[in-house]
Design a protein around this motif. Structure first.
Motif, PDB file in Angstrom:
ATOM      1  N   ALA A  90      47.344  80.768  20.616  1.00 25.19           N
ATOM      2  CA  ALA A  90      47.501  81.164  19.217  1.00 25.19           C
ATOM      3  C   ALA A  90      46.610  80.348  18.289  1.00 25.19           C
ATOM      4  O   ALA A  90      46.074  80.872  17.302  1.00 25.19           O
ATOM      5  N   GLU A  91      46.418  79.061  18.611  1.00 20.65           N
ATOM      6  CA  GLU A  91      45.645  78.210  17.709  1.00 20.65           C
ATOM      7  C   GLU A  91      44.163  78.595  17.697  1.00 20.65           C
ATOM      8  O   GLU A  91      43.483  78.447  16.673  1.00 20.65           O
ATOM      9  N   VAL A  92      43.660  79.120  18.819  1.00 19.23           N
ATOM     10  CA  VAL A  92      42.255  79.544  18.851  1.00 19.23           C
ATOM     11  C   VAL A  92      42.097  80.868  18.105  1.00 19.23           C
ATOM     12  O   VAL A  92      41.140  81.060  17.350  1.00 19.23           O
ATOM     13  N   SER A  93      43.047  81.776  18.300  1.00 21.98           N
ATOM     14  CA  SER A  93      43.011  83.033  17.542  1.00 21.98           C
ATOM     15  C   SER A  93      43.104  82.764  16.048  1.00 21.98           C
ATOM     16  O   SER A  93      42.436  83.426  15.239  1.00 21.98           O
ATOM     17  N   ALA A  94      43.923  81.776  15.681  1.00 20.09           N
ATOM     18  CA  ALA A  94      44.048  81.420  14.266  1.00 20.09           C
ATOM     19  C   ALA A  94      42.722  80.895  13.722  1.00 20.09           C
ATOM     20  O   ALA A  94      42.336  81.205  12.583  1.00 20.09           O
ATOM     21  N   LEU A  95      42.014  80.102  14.528  1.00 19.30           N
ATOM     22  CA  LEU A  95      40.703  79.603  14.112  1.00 19.30           C
ATOM     23  C   LEU A  95      39.736  80.765  13.899  1.00 19.30           C
ATOM     24  O   LEU A  95      39.020  80.813  12.889  1.00 19.30           O
ATOM     25  N   ALA A  96      39.723  81.712  14.828  1.00 19.01           N
ATOM     26  CA  ALA A  96      38.853  82.883  14.675  1.00 19.01           C
ATOM     27  C   ALA A  96      39.208  83.651  13.408  1.00 19.01           C
ATOM     28  O   ALA A  96      38.320  84.106  12.674  1.00 19.01           O
ATOM     29  N   GLY A  97      40.505  83.780  13.148  1.00 24.49           N
ATOM     30  CA  GLY A  97      40.937  84.483  11.949  1.00 24.49           C
ATOM     31  C   GLY A  97      40.509  83.778  10.674  1.00 24.49           C
ATOM     32  O   GLY A  97      40.090  84.427   9.703  1.00 24.49           O
ATOM     33  N   ARG A  98      40.598  82.434  10.671  1.00 25.79           N
ATOM     34  CA  ARG A  98      40.174  81.677   9.485  1.00 25.79           C
ATOM     35  C   ARG A  98      38.673  81.825   9.252  1.00 25.79           C
ATOM     36  O   ARG A  98      38.226  81.994   8.111  1.00 25.79           O
ATOM     37  N   LEU A  99      37.903  81.756  10.323  1.00 23.98           N
ATOM     38  CA  LEU A  99      36.453  81.908  10.186  1.00 23.98           C
ATOM     39  C   LEU A  99      36.112  83.292   9.644  1.00 23.98           C
ATOM     40  O   LEU A  99      35.268  83.434   8.753  1.00 23.98           O
ATOM     41  N   HIS A 100      36.776  84.295  10.176  1.00 26.10           N
ATOM     42  CA  HIS A 100      36.542  85.664   9.708  1.00 26.10           C
ATOM     43  C   HIS A 100      36.907  85.791   8.231  1.00 26.10           C
ATOM     44  O   HIS A 100      36.179  86.416   7.446  1.00 26.10           O
ATOM     45  N   GLY A 101      38.019  85.171   7.860  1.00 24.64           N
ATOM     46  CA  GLY A 101      38.449  85.216   6.469  1.00 24.64           C
ATOM     47  C   GLY A 101      37.504  84.497   5.525  1.00 24.64           C
ATOM     48  O   GLY A 101      37.441  84.822   4.333  1.00 24.64           O
ATOM     49  N   ARG A 102      36.762  83.530   6.049  1.00 25.88           N
ATOM     50  CA  ARG A 102      35.797  82.794   5.234  1.00 25.88           C
ATOM     51  C   ARG A 102      34.438  83.484   5.174  1.00 25.88           C
ATOM     52  O   ARG A 102      33.498  82.950   4.589  1.00 25.88           O
ATOM     53  N   GLY A 103      34.337  84.634   5.804  1.00 26.66           N
ATOM     54  CA  GLY A 103      33.103  85.404   5.700  1.00 26.66           C
ATOM     55  C   GLY A 103      32.154  85.281   6.874  1.00 26.66           C
ATOM     56  O   GLY A 103      31.072  85.882   6.863  1.00 26.66           O
ATOM     57  N   TYR A 104      32.540  84.513   7.889  1.00 31.56           N
ATOM     58  CA  TYR A 104      31.712  84.452   9.091  1.00 31.56           C
ATOM     59  C   TYR A 104      31.954  85.707   9.928  1.00 31.56           C
ATOM     60  O   TYR A 104      33.082  86.197  10.021  1.00 31.56           O
ATOM     61  N   LYS A 105      30.894  86.210  10.532  1.00 29.02           N
ATOM     62  CA  LYS A 105      31.072  87.283  11.505  1.00 29.02           C
ATOM     63  C   LYS A 105      31.641  86.671  12.783  1.00 29.02           C
ATOM     64  O   LYS A 105      31.286  85.550  13.151  1.00 29.02           O
ATOM     65  N   THR A 106      32.512  87.400  13.438  1.00 31.95           N
ATOM     66  CA  THR A 106      33.126  86.882  14.660  1.00 31.95           C
ATOM     67  C   THR A 106      33.066  87.947  15.748  1.00 31.95           C
ATOM     68  O   THR A 106      33.125  89.150  15.473  1.00 31.95           O
ATOM     69  N   ALA A 107      32.956  87.483  16.992  1.00 31.94           N
ATOM     70  CA  ALA A 107      32.879  88.417  18.112  1.00 31.94           C
ATOM     71  C   ALA A 107      33.505  87.801  19.348  1.00 31.94           C
ATOM     72  O   ALA A 107      33.634  86.578  19.464  1.00 31.94           O
ATOM     73  N   LEU A 108      33.875  88.670  20.265  1.00 32.22           N
ATOM     74  CA  LEU A 108      34.299  88.278  21.605  1.00 32.22           C
ATOM     75  C   LEU A 108      33.158  88.599  22.558  1.00 32.22           C
ATOM     76  O   LEU A 108      32.536  89.662  22.451  1.00 32.22           O
ATOM     77  N   LEU A 109      32.885  87.684  23.485  1.00 32.26           N
ATOM     78  CA  LEU A 109      31.878  87.917  24.526  1.00 32.26           C
ATOM     79  C   LEU A 109      32.491  87.488  25.847  1.00 32.26           C
ATOM     80  O   LEU A 109      32.747  86.300  26.060  1.00 32.26           O
TER      81      LEU A 109
END
Length: 202
Positions: A90-109
């Motif tokens: 959950a803590e890693v998903s939360a980090l991805a969510g925060r980055l996305h919310g700050r305007g960074y593009k995010t992806a899974l590879l």
């Protein structure tokens, strides 16, 4: 230094606990063989399955032929096994969510098989702008092509992307493709390394 615009996350070993060993255990129990026996058969055919070169049906035909075991009864034993051992962080998903919310593009590879990809798409996590799977692309990390595909999906130059992966070889592949890279050890460590690259994580 170019500003980081996109953060790319590995799946197994980063966003979720690494499922590799539990998957081997699950399938070995299903076929009534040792983990070593199953793993040896799996490894002979797993790359083709992971790259989408063969279907799950063909994969099991080959594995069961090697093991002298009947085909599984489940419609998708790999999908069943993956769901059984799936443990999200959950803590890693939360980090991805925060980055996305700050305007960074995010992806899974991810290097993964079609049934696992189907499961991810069913989950539909909202924090990712793109998801790239080896089984859909015919190539795996650390092949350069799969990093280039991720960059194109994000419409972001390689030198403005960073990969977070728990395997050094796959981070090295990102470096070779022109991306930045962080070898995952913990969420706190990743935050520190992202911050050192100018990425705002809080």
């Amino acid at each position: 230094m170019q500003r980081i615009e996109a953060v790319v996350f590995d799946w197994g070993g980063v966003l979720i606990d690494n499922p590799a060993s539990p998957l081997m255990d699950y399938c070995a129990r299903t076929f009534g063989v040792s983990v070593q026996q199953y793993t040896q058969a799996h490894d002979r055919h797993g790359e083709a399955f992971q790259k989408g070169w063969i279907t799950e049906e063909t994969f099991w035909q080959r594995v069961c032929g090697d093991l002298s075991r009947p085909l599984p009864r489940a419609d998708s034993l790999w999908g069943q096994a993956f769901r059984a051992v799936y443990r999200p962080r959950a803590e890693v998903s939360a980090l991805a969510g925060r980055l996305h919310g700050r305007g960074y593009k995010t992806a899974l590879l991810s290097n993964t098989e079609a049934p696992a990809m189907k499961f991810f798409l069913e989950l539909g996590p909202p924090m990712f702008d793109a998801a790239v799977f080896s089984c859909a692309e015919g190539v795996c990390k650390p092949q350069r092509e799969i990093y280039e595909i991720a960059g194109r999906e994000l419409a972001t130059p390689a030198d403005r992307c960073i990969l977070i992966d728990d395997r050094f070889a796959f981070v090295e592949g990102a470096w070779n493709a022109g991306m930045k890279g962080v070898v995952y050890e913990s969420v706190a460590q990743v935050r520190r390394e992202l911050a050192a690259l100018g990425v705002e994580t809080e």
